[in-house]
Design a protein around this motif. Sequence first.
Motif, PDB file in Angstrom:
ATOM      1  N   GLN A 111     -26.658  26.617  42.012  1.00 43.50           N
ATOM      2  CA  GLN A 111     -25.252  26.323  41.615  1.00 43.50           C
ATOM      3  C   GLN A 111     -25.295  24.634  42.153  1.00 43.50           C
ATOM      4  O   GLN A 111     -25.693  24.406  43.374  1.00 43.50           O
ATOM      5  CB  GLN A 111     -24.398  27.028  42.536  1.00 43.50           C
ATOM      6  CG  GLN A 111     -24.000  28.492  42.210  1.00 43.50           C
ATOM      7  CD  GLN A 111     -23.635  28.449  40.930  1.00 43.50           C
ATOM      8  OE1 GLN A 111     -22.819  27.945  40.296  1.00 43.50           O
ATOM      9  NE2 GLN A 111     -24.618  29.293  40.025  1.00 43.50           N
ATOM     10  N   GLU A 112     -24.955  23.935  41.369  1.00 39.20           N
ATOM     11  CA  GLU A 112     -24.713  22.452  41.591  1.00 39.20           C
ATOM     12  C   GLU A 112     -23.293  22.268  41.929  1.00 39.20           C
ATOM     13  O   GLU A 112     -22.082  22.986  41.315  1.00 39.20           O
ATOM     14  CB  GLU A 112     -25.105  21.650  40.259  1.00 39.20           C
ATOM     15  CG  GLU A 112     -26.523  21.773  40.092  1.00 39.20           C
ATOM     16  CD  GLU A 112     -27.468  21.025  40.802  1.00 39.20           C
ATOM     17  OE1 GLU A 112     -27.153  20.158  41.495  1.00 39.20           O
ATOM     18  OE2 GLU A 112     -28.555  21.538  41.278  1.00 39.20           O
TER      19      GLU A 112
ATOM     20  N   ARG B 175     -22.372  15.317  45.940  1.00 42.61           N
ATOM     21  CA  ARG B 175     -23.535  15.982  46.882  1.00 42.61           C
ATOM     22  C   ARG B 175     -23.106  15.775  48.262  1.00 42.61           C
ATOM     23  O   ARG B 175     -22.721  14.862  48.692  1.00 42.61           O
ATOM     24  CB  ARG B 175     -24.872  14.948  46.681  1.00 42.61           C
ATOM     25  CG  ARG B 175     -26.071  15.533  47.333  1.00 42.61           C
ATOM     26  CD  ARG B 175     -27.298  14.487  47.073  1.00 42.61           C
ATOM     27  NE  ARG B 175     -28.388  14.764  47.919  1.00 42.61           N
ATOM     28  CZ  ARG B 175     -29.554  15.303  47.481  1.00 42.61           C
ATOM     29  NH1 ARG B 175     -29.650  15.106  46.213  1.00 42.61           N
ATOM     30  NH2 ARG B 175     -30.424  15.477  48.170  1.00 42.61           N
TER      31      ARG B 175
END
Length: 87
Positions: free
Chosen positions: A26-27, A31
Amino acid sequence: MTIALMWEARAVPGRGEELLAWARGQELAVRPLRRETLRAAGDRVLVITWWDAELDAELPELPEPEGELVTRAVHRWRFESVGIEGA
């Protein structure tokens, strides 16, 4: 301030590796400072992400797995760091 988001799910018995692979794939839209994925007995998977943000900030989180991969709804917690020892 540093915030840790915790996401924990329990896979259907015998599907722990599948849940682990799903979570690792899962991205997130943004970030995090750090992301750690852990597993435990009982086909459980825990993902912790660390963010430089306020406690009530809108942050991307892992979704609920689709289908019948988990035995219950995902548990989510949000913590504020109050210090690091031994680092």
